[in-house]
Design an enzyme around this catalytic site. Structure first.
Site, short mmCIF file in Angstrom:
data_model
loop_
_atom_site.label_atom_id
_atom_site.label_comp_id
_atom_site.label_asym_id
_atom_site.label_seq_id
_atom_site.Cartn_x
_atom_site.Cartn_y
_atom_site.Cartn_z
CG HIS A 70 -0.28 -0.01 2.54
ND1 HIS A 70 0.29 1.11 3.12
CD2 HIS A 70 -0.09 -1.01 3.46
CE1 HIS A 70 0.79 0.81 4.30
NE2 HIS A 70 0.58 -0.47 4.54
CB CYS A 83 1.79 -3.44 5.33
SG CYS A 83 0.20 -4.11 5.90
#
Length: 346
Positions: free
Chosen positions: A176, A192
């Protein structure tokens, strides 16, 4: 290249060998930082700082030469889908129907966290995602920083998930954007993979749901180009190397395995291999006995002026920054001299 926008790091796949890109260099103006220059050229903090030892990341100075290490030993095959190399802090995307590779820097997990080395796939794509904070992350912030962060973050440029997110098949793990883009190339997440907003904006529409994702740990990448052997060395993460061989032993084994697999018989400068592994300067460097050193290579690189103003505070969010303006001439003495000389000739 469109004026004021970062270069898209896309390269044709080599017909022979496994190296793409090239080294080049720029000279700074007085307001530059290595982080601005690195972001412009799709480099993470680790790459641009390690490739320029002795250069102050925040105040490089006027007319300082900065090496742009935009040369990459590709991850091991198969060259399919997305490959994330954690120690390199880079993501590679191999489109299914194009003979090219896109590569971008990423932020990876903080010390104390760990990502699985495995194969998964993209199972969902989200524009303007909200973020429901997992309990373990909420507890970590409370223990580490004595902070009670919100349990829910609404969509927007201040969302830690950014404005675009791709969900992997690993629980809670996304690729992301980020509202803290200067952490790209660092260990800055709880698992992440964080990208510059402008990079995820380019990658997001290209990647279909179902794209395979392979997460690897390759601190030492061995490559070959025009018959010459190269080593690209990143600092290993202790999470994957708590016991066993030393960094140098792992690099030597990787080189010998590569040479045996590809029938390479080049004589190796093992002293240089040792220095590359010790320095982890992130540059893909030749390691044959007659090949030049990094100091020789970098000194020989022609440098052109880096002509853009800093990104500024407005770019420190999850939104794609506007095109960069040109730097003011008073901050670019070397460019100003060129203009004067041109006027004299006319």
């Amino acid at each position: 290249m469109v004026l004021g926008t970062a270069r898209a790091s896309v390269f044709a796949l080599p017909n022979k060998g496994n190296i793409v890109g090239s080294l080049h260099a720029v000279t700074t103006h007085r307001d530059d930082t290595l982080l601005d220059i690195g972001r412009f050229y799709d480099l993470g903090y680790n790459q641009v700082t390690h490739a320029n030892p002795g250069v102050n990341p925040w105040l490089p100075g006027q007319a300082r030469k900065v090496v742009i290490p935009a040369q990459y030993v590709l991850p091991p095959k198969p060259w399919v889908g997305i490959v994330v190399d954690i120690p390199g802090r880079r993501i590679y995307y191999f489109p299914a129907h194009d003979h090219v590779v896109f590569t971008y820097p990423v932020g990876v997990f903080l010390p104390g966290w760990k990502e699985s080395l495995t194969t998964t796939e993209i199972i969902g794509k989200y524009r303007m995602p909200a973020w429901n904070v997992p309990k373990n992350i909420h507890a970590w912030f409370k223990k580490k920083f004595h902070m009670n962060i919100p349990w829910y973050w609404p969509p927007g440029p201040e969302n830690p998930m950014g404005e675009l997110a791709m969900e992997t098949g690993l629980s809670g793990i996304f690729i992301h954007g980020t509202y803290h883009p200067w952490g790209v190339g660092m260990r800055s997440s709880q698992g992440c993979f964080q990208m510059y907003p402008e990079n995820i904006a380019q990658l997001f529409p290209m990647v279909p749901v179902g794209t395979p994702v392979r997460i690897i740990d390759r601190p030492n990448l061995v490559g070959i180009d025009n018959g010459q052997l190269y080593l690209q060395s990143y600092k290993p993460l202790d999470a994957y190397h708590k016991e066993g061989f030393s960094d140098l032993q792992r690099a030597v084994m990787r080189i010998k395995l590569f040479m045996a697999k590809h029938g390479v018989h080049e004589k190796i400068n093992w002293g240089r291999v040792r220095r590359i592994v010790e320095e982890h300067n992130t540059v893909a460097l030749p390691i044959g006995v007659h090949s030049p050193s990094y100091q020789t290579l970098s000194a020989a690189l022609p440098a052109k002026p880096y002509a853009y103003a800093p990104y500024g505070p407005a770019a420190n969010s999850a939104a794609v920054p506007p095109p960069l303006a040109l730097a003011k001439p008073k901050n670019q003495e070397h460019l100003h001299v060129q203009v004067i000389l041109k006027g004299q000739k006319e």
